[in-house]
Design an enzyme around this catalytic site. Structure first.
Site, PDB file in Angstrom:
ATOM      1  N   CYS A  61       1.469 -36.742 -28.230  1.00 16.86           N
ATOM      2  CA  CYS A  61       1.984 -35.691 -27.338  1.00 16.86           C
ATOM      3  C   CYS A  61       3.314 -35.216 -27.923  1.00 16.86           C
ATOM      4  O   CYS A  61       3.538 -35.360 -29.122  1.00 16.86           O
ATOM      5  CB  CYS A  61       2.122 -36.210 -25.905  1.00 16.86           C
ATOM      6  SG  CYS A  61       3.385 -37.476 -25.697  1.00 16.86           S
ATOM      7  N   ALA A  62       4.180 -34.694 -27.102  1.00 18.74           N
ATOM      8  CA  ALA A  62       5.457 -34.181 -27.601  1.00 18.74           C
ATOM      9  C   ALA A  62       6.411 -35.303 -28.008  1.00 18.74           C
ATOM     10  O   ALA A  62       7.010 -35.260 -29.082  1.00 18.74           O
ATOM     11  CB  ALA A  62       6.111 -33.281 -26.558  1.00 18.74           C
TER      12      ALA A  62
END
Length: 104
Positions: A61-62
């Site tokens: 993810c980020a």
């Protein structure tokens, strides 16, 4: 479920690992790991049946928060899921390449 660092993930990625990006589509198109399949976190329950059970699945993810949640969910579903610590942000900061656009 376990967490892996960027170095271990990079080695697995180079060997053709399955990568699932659980960010939102607008984040994914801005830049993602080559070959990563987009499955936003909210859609993961419907996508779990399409993921391999015979080899590890790397979740990114980020920053590593959503991927940790996703990997825990996948592990409960019987998948060898591994959350990528540092996420795409760490990947980029370490100088590794990303692909822009909607395609894996």
């Amino acid at each position: 479920m376990r967490e892996v660092n960027l170095t271990d993930f990079a080695a697995a990625h180079a060997d053709g690992a399955t990568v699932v990006d659980v960010r939102e589509p607008f984040e994914y198109v801005e830049g993602h790991v080559a070959g990563a399949r987009l499955v936003p976190l909210a859609q993961l329950p419907t996508a779990v049946r399409d993921l391999p059970r015979s080899r590890p699945v790397y979740v990114i993810c980020a920053s590593g928060n959503r991927s940790l949640t996703a990997a825990q969910f996948l592990a409960r579903a019987g998948i060898d899921a591994r959350s990528v610590s540092g996420g795409i942000g760490g990947w980029v900061r370490s100088g590794r390449p990303v692909v822009a656009g909607p395609d894996a």
